[in-house]
Design a protein around this motif. Sequence first.
Motif: not given
Length: 214
Positions: A132-150
Amino acid sequence: MSANPQIVPLFATPLVIFDVPDAAALNRELRAAIERREKDQASTRKSNIGGWQSSLDMDRWGGAPAIKLLSYARNVANRMTTDNEGRTGNGPYPGYFAVTWLGSMWANVNRSGHRNEFHSHPGAFWSGVYYVDDGGIGADPSLGGELEFMDPRGPLPVMNAPHLRMSGGLTAGATEKVQPKAGRMVIFPAWLVHQVRPYHGTAERISIAFNLAV
């Protein structure tokens, strides 16, 4: 020996990425519903470390926009699911088969430092997340919050020679990350172990997770 060896990716794990049409308008409605719910309901505690997570019945309290989002998920699942003969899901005519998806969904709000630990979704066939809202991650990947798969094989691919990789498998035995983007839906097998990495922004990372069971 062939001059150009062929690499065949056996036993691939499907990851589906879908950008929802007219997401901006839908996200405004979804956000409003989530903000109301967060004020009235304490957070559940499952895989989330910090943050707020709703109950699993957003399809009941989220109104029409939540139902619309879940219908998108069902439609994508239909297209991405086949029977053992290769027929695609849902259709009354030849070449299709019927499947009924039982859906559940819940909202997540992560603020600075919040994350979700590694987990899977037992009892479901497909699982997914919508941003719904990426919290600015889309514009700044350094913000973290990625979905990570093992890697579902765990560390097995790197046990014998950790310094080597087989062609076409640079992340074998490790993880793959997907960066959030507002309006984007990610669907994956429910058994695939995943986590949300810590979010370091100053806004709100708002997502909706869902399960589809047969």
